[in-house]
Design an enzyme around this catalytic site. Structure first.
Site, PDB file in Angstrom:
ATOM      1  CE  LYS A   1      -4.251  -1.703   2.245  1.00 39.14           C
ATOM      2  NZ  LYS A   1      -4.146  -3.149   2.251  1.00 39.14           N
TER       3      LYS A   1
ATOM      4  CD  GLU B   1      -4.699   5.433   4.117  1.00 45.03           C
ATOM      5  OE1 GLU B   1      -5.834   5.059   4.468  1.00 45.03           O
ATOM      6  OE2 GLU B   1      -4.161   5.080   3.065  1.00 45.03           O
TER       7      GLU B   1
ATOM      8  NE  ARG C   1      -7.161  -9.909  -4.033  1.00 45.29           N
ATOM      9  CZ  ARG C   1      -8.342  -9.556  -3.583  1.00 45.29           C
ATOM     10  NH1 ARG C   1      -9.435  -9.957  -4.198  1.00 45.29           N
ATOM     11  NH2 ARG C   1      -8.480  -8.791  -2.517  1.00 45.29           N
TER      12      ARG C   1
HETATM   13  P1  ADP Z   1      -7.632  -4.212   2.725  1.00 48.73           P
HETATM   14  O1  ADP Z   1      -6.367  -4.432   1.998  1.00 48.73           O
HETATM   15  O2  ADP Z   1      -7.724  -4.947   3.986  1.00 48.73           O
HETATM   16  O3  ADP Z   1      -8.825  -4.369   1.821  1.00 48.73           O
HETATM   17  P2  ADP Z   1      -8.144  -1.341   2.520  1.00 48.73           P
HETATM   18  O4  ADP Z   1      -7.106  -0.276   2.592  1.00 48.73           O
HETATM   19  O5  ADP Z   1      -8.697  -1.630   1.175  1.00 48.73           O
HETATM   20  O6  ADP Z   1      -7.572  -2.672   3.170  1.00 48.73           O
HETATM   21  O7  ADP Z   1      -9.325  -0.951   3.498  1.00 48.73           O
HETATM   22  C1  ADP Z   1     -10.382  -1.814   3.794  1.00 48.73           C
HETATM   23  C2  ADP Z   1     -11.516  -1.028   4.449  1.00 48.73           C
HETATM   24  O8  ADP Z   1     -11.061  -0.386   5.646  1.00 48.73           O
HETATM   25  C3  ADP Z   1     -12.084   0.093   3.611  1.00 48.73           C
HETATM   26  O9  ADP Z   1     -13.073  -0.351   2.708  1.00 48.73           O
HETATM   27  C4  ADP Z   1     -12.645   1.022   4.672  1.00 48.73           C
HETATM   28  O10 ADP Z   1     -13.867   0.548   5.176  1.00 48.73           O
HETATM   29  C5  ADP Z   1     -11.632   0.905   5.779  1.00 48.73           C
HETATM   30  N1  ADP Z   1     -10.588   1.946   5.656  1.00 48.73           N
HETATM   31  C6  ADP Z   1      -9.347   1.794   5.124  1.00 48.73           C
HETATM   32  N2  ADP Z   1      -8.650   2.952   5.178  1.00 48.73           N
HETATM   33  C7  ADP Z   1      -9.467   3.863   5.749  1.00 48.73           C
HETATM   34  C8  ADP Z   1      -9.332   5.251   6.097  1.00 48.73           C
HETATM   35  N3  ADP Z   1      -8.207   5.923   5.874  1.00 48.73           N
HETATM   36  N4  ADP Z   1     -10.386   5.864   6.688  1.00 48.73           N
HETATM   37  C9  ADP Z   1     -11.534   5.191   6.952  1.00 48.73           C
HETATM   38  N5  ADP Z   1     -11.729   3.902   6.653  1.00 48.73           N
HETATM   39  C10 ADP Z   1     -10.708   3.215   6.061  1.00 48.73           C
HETATM   40  P1  ADP Z   2     -12.051  -8.387  -2.071  1.00 47.35           P
HETATM   41  O1  ADP Z   2     -10.900  -7.467  -1.774  1.00 47.35           O
HETATM   42  O2  ADP Z   2     -11.870  -9.253  -3.264  1.00 47.35           O
HETATM   43  O3  ADP Z   2     -13.314  -7.663  -2.063  1.00 47.35           O
HETATM   44  P2  ADP Z   2     -11.483  -9.503   0.487  1.00 47.35           P
HETATM   45  O4  ADP Z   2     -10.767  -8.270   0.863  1.00 47.35           O
HETATM   46  O5  ADP Z   2     -12.555  -9.972   1.387  1.00 47.35           O
HETATM   47  O6  ADP Z   2     -12.172  -9.395  -0.917  1.00 47.35           O
HETATM   48  O7  ADP Z   2     -10.398 -10.643   0.262  1.00 47.35           O
HETATM   49  C1  ADP Z   2     -10.624 -11.737  -0.578  1.00 47.35           C
HETATM   50  C2  ADP Z   2     -10.204 -13.003   0.086  1.00 47.35           C
HETATM   51  O8  ADP Z   2      -8.824 -13.054   0.276  1.00 47.35           O
HETATM   52  C3  ADP Z   2     -10.802 -13.258   1.423  1.00 47.35           C
HETATM   53  O9  ADP Z   2     -10.964 -14.645   1.517  1.00 47.35           O
HETATM   54  C4  ADP Z   2      -9.746 -12.730   2.386  1.00 47.35           C
HETATM   55  O10 ADP Z   2      -9.836 -13.381   3.614  1.00 47.35           O
HETATM   56  C5  ADP Z   2      -8.497 -13.101   1.638  1.00 47.35           C
HETATM   57  N1  ADP Z   2      -7.364 -12.175   1.741  1.00 47.35           N
HETATM   58  C6  ADP Z   2      -7.165 -11.084   1.007  1.00 47.35           C
HETATM   59  N2  ADP Z   2      -5.986 -10.525   1.283  1.00 47.35           N
HETATM   60  C7  ADP Z   2      -5.428 -11.287   2.235  1.00 47.35           C
HETATM   61  C8  ADP Z   2      -4.205 -11.236   2.949  1.00 47.35           C
HETATM   62  N3  ADP Z   2      -3.284 -10.308   2.723  1.00 47.35           N
HETATM   63  N4  ADP Z   2      -3.966 -12.188   3.864  1.00 47.35           N
HETATM   64  C9  ADP Z   2      -4.868 -13.141   4.087  1.00 47.35           C
HETATM   65  N5  ADP Z   2      -6.022 -13.256   3.443  1.00 47.35           N
HETATM   66  C10 ADP Z   2      -6.316 -12.331   2.531  1.00 47.35           C
END
Ligand code: ADP
Ligand code: ADP
Ligand code: MG
Length: 501
Positions: free
Chosen positions: A119, A203, A295
Site C-alpha cells: 500500500k 492515514e 487480482r
Molecule cells: P484491505 O487491503 O484490507 O482491503 P483497505 O485499505 O482496502 O484494506 O481498506 C479496507 C476497508 O477499511 C475500507 O473499505 C474502509 O472501510 C476501511 N478503511 C481503510 N482505510 C481507511 C481510512 N483511511 N479511513 C476510513 N476507513 C478506512
Molecule cells: P475483495 O478485496 O476481493 O473484495 P477480500 O478483501 O474480502 O475481498 O479478500 C478476498 C479473500 O482473500 C478473502 O478470503 C480474504 O480473507 C483473503 N485475503 C485477502 N488478502 C489477504 C491477505 N493479505 N492475507 C490473508 N487473506 C487475505
C-alpha cells in the site's frame, strides 16, 4: 500464430475455483484442481478434469505451497495458473516462480504486483499523478516521534495500517494522542504476525466514507479500460458483505473522473490483466485512492452482470496476448446488480465463524438470480479457510427491482448445519436507509451496533426439514413427504418483504 491456452491449473478452492473452471469449460480449456485433505470431496475437485492432492488442511501446507502447485502444473502439462483471490493471488514471488517455470500466470506481472500490492509503494507511485490519496504517509513509520508528528499534522482520529495488509486485517483506529504509542506497537506486531512484514503507515481516518471501487482491464499493449464501479460500503471488520453496481450516488461526471483516475493508476504501474482500484468517497463526494487489488475480486460478478462481460474470460484472453476487445466508449452499463456474501458466521455473536457439516441446502433460483457456491450438502465447513460459503447475486433493470429480488432470493436460501448471515443480509437490505441508498462503511455499527436478531424460525425450519428428509429416506413414507412440503410452503408465505415501502 498466437498460443492458445489448452489447460489451466486453478490454484484455489471453493466458489472461486469453480467459477473459474466454468469459464474454462465454456472456452474449451481443460482444468486442473489442487486440493487439501479437508477438500477431498469438495465441488471444485469433482468439477475439474483432473485433480491433485497437495497436502494437509492448513493452507500453509497446501494452497499456500507455491512449489507444490507449480510441480503439479508441470506434471499435468498445464499452460497456465489462475490464482483466484486470497491465497497466492497477490504474492509476487509466486507469480515470478510461475513465470520462471515457463507457465503463464493469469494476472499482472510480478513487478506490478510488487508495486501495487504494497500500500505504501502504491501511494508513492501516485505522487507522479493527480490522483488524490488519503491524507497521511506513504512511507513506513520509523519511530513513535514520527508517528506523533504525522498524526498531529493530519489530525485525529487516524488509522494505522499494515503496508502489506489485506482482507480487512491489520488496521487500528487511534482516536487520541495518548493511544498512539500502544496502538503503534500492537499494529506492528499484528502486521508481522499476519503478513510477515511489520511495516505500518498512517492515514487520516475518514469518517463514514463510502467504499467505491473500479474494475479495470488492461492488455499487454498499454490499453486500459474500466468497467464502471462497485459500491462496497456494507462491511464488518473492514470486510465487505454486500456490494452493488452502479453505486447509488454515482453520476456520469463522477464516474468519468474516478474511472479516469483508476485507469491512470493502472497505467502508472504498467498494470496488465484484470484489477481493482479502490477509493474512499467522503460525504462531499471527494474521492481518495485507497489501494489496488491486483487480482480477480470477490465481488466481480456484479460488474459482469451490468456490463455483460465475463471477466475471467477476458483475463484468459489477455494472458494469451490478445488486445482488449473494447474501447472505453464501447462499455455500456445496463441495469443494476447486487451481491450478498453468504458467510458461515453468527451475526448475533459478533460474526463469529461457525463450523459444522452442511446438513441441508437449498439454493435460490428464478429470474435475475445467480449463485456462486463452493459447498454442497454433506460438505464440512472447517476452521481452515475463509468462512465465505457462497455469493448470491441479483440483477434487474433497476435498484428497486433488485432489492425486492435479492430479499426474495435470500428468503429462498436454506442452509442448515452451520449458522449463516442470510437473515442478517435480509435485515440489512430491508433497512429504510439502505433502501434509500444512504450507506457508508459505518452502516452496520450505526444501525446494528447491538447485533442482529437471531433468526429462530430458520433454525426451526431447517431442523424440521432435516428430520423429515431423514425419515423420508428411511421409510419412504408419503406422509412425511407432505410434511416437508408444508414446511417449505409455509416458510415462503410467512415472510414479508415489503415493510419498507
Ligand atoms: P484491505 O487491503 O484490507 O482491503 P483497505 O485499505 O482496502 O484494506 O481498506 C479496507 C476497508 O477499511 C475500507 O473499505 C474502509 O472501510 C476501511 N478503511 C481503510 N482505510 C481507511 C481510512 N483511511 N479511513 C476510513 N476507513 C478506512
Ligand atoms: P475483495 O478485496 O476481493 O473484495 P477480500 O478483501 O474480502 O475481498 O479478500 C478476498 C479473500 O482473500 C478473502 O478470503 C480474504 O480473507 C483473503 N485475503 C485477502 N488478502 C489477504 C491477505 N493479505 N492475507 C490473508 N487473506 C487475505
Ligand atoms: Mg481493500
Amino acid at each position: 500464430m498466437k498460443k492458445r491456452i489448452q489447460k489451466i491449473l486453478i490454484a484455489n478452492r471453493g466458489e472461486i475455483a469453480l467459477r473459474i473452471m466454468r469459464t474454462c469449460r465454456e472456452m474449451g480449456i481443460a482444468t486442473v484442481a489442487v486440493y487439501s485433505e479437508a477438500d477431498r470431496t469438495s465441488p471444485h475437485v469433482l468439477y475439474a478434469d483432473e485433480a491433485y492432492y497437495i497436502g494437509a488442511s492448513p493452507a500453509k501446507e497446501s494452497y499456500l505451497c507455491g512449489e507444490k502447485i507449480i510441480e503439479v502444473a508441470k506434471k499435468s502439462n498445464a499452460d497456465a495458473i489462475h490464482p483466484g483471490y486470497g491465497f497466492l493471488s497477490e504474492n509476487s514471488a509466486f507469480a515470478r516462480m510461475v513465470r520462471d517455470a515457463g507457465i503463464i500466470f493469469i494476472g499482472p506481472s510480478p513487478e506490478a504486483i510488487e508495486q501495487l500490492g504494497d500500500k505504501t509503494k502504491a501511494k508513492q507511485l501516485l505522487r507522479r499523478t493527480t490522483v488524490p490519496t488519503v491524507p497521511g504517509t506513504d512511507e513506513a513509520i520509523e519511530s513513535l516521534e514520527e508517528a506523533k508528528r504525522i498524526a498531529e499534522s493530519i489530525g485525529y482520529p487516524v488509522l494505522i495500517k499494515a503496508a502489506a495488509g489485506g482482507g480487512g486485517k491489520g488496521m487500528r483506529i487511534v482516536e487520541r494522542a495518548e493511544e498512539l504509542e500502544n496502538a503503534l506497537r500492537l499494529a506492528q506486531s499484528e502486521a508481522l504476525n499476519a503478513f510477515k512484514d511489520a511495516r505500518v503507515f498512517i492515514e487520516k481516518y475518514i469518517a463514514a466514507p463510502r467504499h467505491i471501487e473500479f474494475q479495470i482491464l488492461a492488455d499487454n499493449y498499454g490499453n486500459v479500460i474500466h468497467l464502471g464501479e462497485r459500491e462496497c460500503s456494507i462491511q464488518r471488520r473492514h470486510q465487505k458483505i454486500i456490494e452493488e453496481s452502479p453505486s447509488p450516488i454515482m453520476t456520469k461526471e463522477l464516474r468519468e473522473q474516478m474511472g479516469e483516475a483508476a485507469v491512470a493508476v493502472a497505467q502508472s504501474a504498467g498494470y496488465t490483466n484484470a484489477g481493482t482500484v479502490e477509493f474512499l468517497v467522503d460525504e462531499k463526494r471527494n474521492y481518495y485512492f485507497l489501494e489496488v487489488n491486483t487480482r480477480l475480486q470477490v465481488e466481480h460478478p456484479v460488474t459482469e452482470l451490468v456490463t455483460g462481460i465475463d471477466i475471467v474470460r477476458e483475463q484468459i484472453r489477455i494472458a494469451e496476448g490478445d488486445t482488449l476487445r473494447w474501447k472505453q466508449n464501447e462499455i455500456r452499463l445496463r441495469g443494476h446488480s447486487m451481491e450478498c456474501r453468504i458467510y458461515a458466521e453468527d451475526p448475533s455473536n459478533n460474526f463469529f465463524p461457525s463450523i459444522g457439516t452442511i446438513q441441508y441446502l437449498r439454493s435460490p433460483n428464478g429470474v435475475g438470480v445467480r449463485e456462486e457456491r463452493g459447498i454442497e450438502e454433506g460438505n464440512d465447513v472447517s476452521i481452515f479457510y475463509d468462512p465465505m460459503l457462497a455469493k448470491l447475486i441479483a440483477y434487474g433493470e433497476n435498484r428497486e427491482i433488485v432489492l425486492a429480488r435479492m430479499i426474495r432470493a435470500l428468503q429462498e436460501y436454506r442452509i442448515a448445519g452451520v449458522i449463516t448471515n442470510i437473515s442478517a443480509c435480509i435485515s440489512l437490505i430491508q433497512h429504510k436507509e439502505f433502501y434509500k441508498g444512504n450507506i457508508n462503511t459505518g452502516f452496520i455499527n450505526t444501525y446494528f451496533g447491538d447485533g442482529f436478531p437471531q433468526n429462530i424460525s430458520d433454525e426451526e425450519y431447517c431442523v424440521s426439514a432435516i428430520a423429515a428428509v431423514m425419515l423420508m429416506e428411511n421409510k419412504r413414507n408419503s406422509n412425511v413427504q407432505t410434511s416437508v412440503q408444508q414446511v417449505h410452503s409455509s416458510q415462503w408465505k410467512n415472510k414479508k418483504f415489503t415493510e419498507y415501502r
